[in-house]
Design a protein around this motif. Structure first.
Motif, short mmCIF file in Angstrom:
data_model
loop_
_atom_site.label_atom_id
_atom_site.label_comp_id
_atom_site.label_asym_id
_atom_site.label_seq_id
_atom_site.Cartn_x
_atom_site.Cartn_y
_atom_site.Cartn_z
N GLN A 2 0.82 -1.20 0.00
CA GLN A 2 0.00 0.00 0.00
C GLN A 2 0.86 1.26 0.00
OE1 GLN A 2 -2.65 0.32 3.38
NE2 GLN A 2 -4.18 1.39 2.16
N LYS A 3 0.51 2.20 -0.87
CA LYS A 3 1.24 3.46 -0.92
C LYS A 3 1.03 4.23 0.38
CE LYS A 3 0.94 8.05 -3.05
NZ LYS A 3 2.35 8.41 -2.89
N LYS A 4 2.10 4.82 0.89
CA LYS A 4 2.02 5.62 2.10
C LYS A 4 2.01 7.10 1.73
CE LYS A 4 2.89 2.55 5.62
NZ LYS A 4 2.15 2.45 6.89
N LYS A 6 2.80 10.60 2.92
CA LYS A 6 3.54 11.28 3.98
C LYS A 6 2.78 12.54 4.38
CE LYS A 6 7.97 9.42 2.55
NZ LYS A 6 9.37 9.69 2.11
N GLU A 28 -3.23 2.39 7.55
CA GLU A 28 -1.95 1.91 7.02
C GLU A 28 -1.47 2.72 5.82
OE1 GLU A 28 -2.46 -2.22 6.21
OE2 GLU A 28 -2.45 -2.79 8.35
N GLY A 29 -2.35 3.58 5.28
CA GLY A 29 -1.97 4.35 4.10
C GLY A 29 -1.30 5.68 4.40
N GLU A 31 1.68 7.99 6.57
CA GLU A 31 2.92 8.01 7.37
C GLU A 31 3.02 9.40 7.99
OE1 GLU A 31 7.78 8.01 6.87
OE2 GLU A 31 6.55 7.34 5.20
N TYR A 309 -7.68 9.25 1.80
CA TYR A 309 -6.62 8.41 1.21
C TYR A 309 -7.01 8.00 -0.21
CZ TYR A 309 -3.37 4.60 0.42
OH TYR A 309 -2.40 3.79 -0.13
#
Length: 347
Positions: A2-4, A6, A28-29, A31, A309
């Motif tokens: 999965q892409k994070k 930021k 979880e997506g 950071e 997201y």
């Protein structure tokens, strides 16, 4: 994998600690990179791996893709504009701005740059509002003729937070609690044709408005909104009257109070109201009059962050659009004008 995304915060006071960081950690997506902290450096006590930024410029120079503008209302326009100009997506706390003109400028800037701009109207994901929306979606009351949404408290004392009580463009109940109930009204019933309002200052020594009564005029209904600090005994937060029946619901969402204890949100039993907060439905279904309690749906602010997201990663519409934010600000501007001029303002 999965892409994070930021993400950085522009403050780590109550809203950053309670409403944002816990859900960024749960999802979880995202950071969490850190927060701009002007005086106290607190975020690393809760999240040792993140950074405390000394300046806004440091945040804007970071590799954050999303910046959460959760500073006092009178700074939203200035900071959100800088975030967008830096090429970053923005999630802006309510009230979106201090005027509709500012909101429109931010909306156009985000469109011009192809960025996502979301307003943090988190109370669309309150358990009580979700339950009211479900009753309306099921058309259990027939055509709606009138409704009332209240955000009542009993607190005659002034807030120790200077930015909440100072005579600045972002202070006062109209721009604090007002955006919640105005957004909920538009979400449930659409955009009204006209607005009338009575905005007052009741607390001793207050420099800002602290009691609001707003009426939204529709072709087929009236929706009344109220917020204030002198409501020791509170009426239901939602009173919905239709041609077939009524639905009453207390404000019962537990998420804010639970988050303030330091509890972390989850995806299972989070946001579950006590059973005694169930709504009351008194209506007619298939020719039979019924009067019964309606269990409250589960609330979860996670869904706002999940929508954001998906908006950024899949180019879906924002969970609360800048257009939504602009509509709320237009009603706030109209309410101010109505109260000052003692007349109904057409939208």
């Amino acid at each position: 994998m999965q892409k994070k995304i930021k993400t950085a915060l522009l403050s780590y006071g109550m809203s950053g600690k309670v409403f944002h960081a816990p859900f960024l950690q749960l999802h979880e997506g995202f950071e969490l990179l850190g927060s701009w902290e002007r005086s106290k450096q607190l975020i690393q006590q809760d999240y040792p791996e993140v950074k405390s930024y000394a300046t806004l410029e440091e945040v804007l120079a970071s590799d954050a893709e999303l910046v959460i503008v959760n500073t006092p209302v009178d700074t939203h326009y200035e900071f959100a504009k800088k975030v967008l100009e830096a090429g970053k997506n923005a999630l802006v706390e309510k009230a979106f701005t201090t005027t509709a003109a500012e909101a429109e400028e931010l909306l156009n800037l985000a469109k011009e740059k192809g960025l996502k701009l979301t307003v943090f109207q988190n109370r669309r994901w309150d358990s009580d509002l979700k339950t009211v929306k479900s009753v309306l979606d099921q058309k259990l009351l027939g055509a709606i003729v009138e409704a009332e949404i209240r955000f009542d408290r009993y607190n005659p004392n002034l807030s120790p937070k200077a930015w909440k009580e100072g005579a600045n463009a972002g202070a006062g109940v109209l721009k604090d609690l007002g955006p919640h109930i105005i957004d909920q009204a538009i979400y449930l019933f659409g955009y009204p044709e006209a607005v009338s309002a009575d905005i007052r200052t009741l607390r001793e020594g207050s420099l800002v408005d602290d009691n609001i009564d707003i009426t939204l005029f529709y072709a087929d209904k009236r929706v009344r909104l109220h917020a204030g600090f002198f409501n020791r005994e509170q009426l239901p937060a939602y009173i919905i009257q239709g041609r077939k029946g009524s639905f009453f619901k207390d404000r019962g969402d537990i998420q804010e109070d639970t988050l303030k204890t330091g509890a972390k949100p989850n995806l299972t039993d989070w946001g579950t109201e006590p059973i005694e907060k169930s709504g009351l439905l008194h209506t007619e279904v298939d020719g039979v009059v019924i009067r019964q309690t309606i269990p409250t749906l589960q609330g979860n602010y996670y869904d706002l962050f999940d929508g954001l997201y998906q908006s950024i990663t899949e180019d879906k519409p924002e969970p609360v659009t800048a257009e939504d934010g602009l509509r709320v600000m237009k009603i706030i501007d109209a309410a101010s004008a109505s109260s000052e001029q003692k007349r109904v303002i057409k939208l």
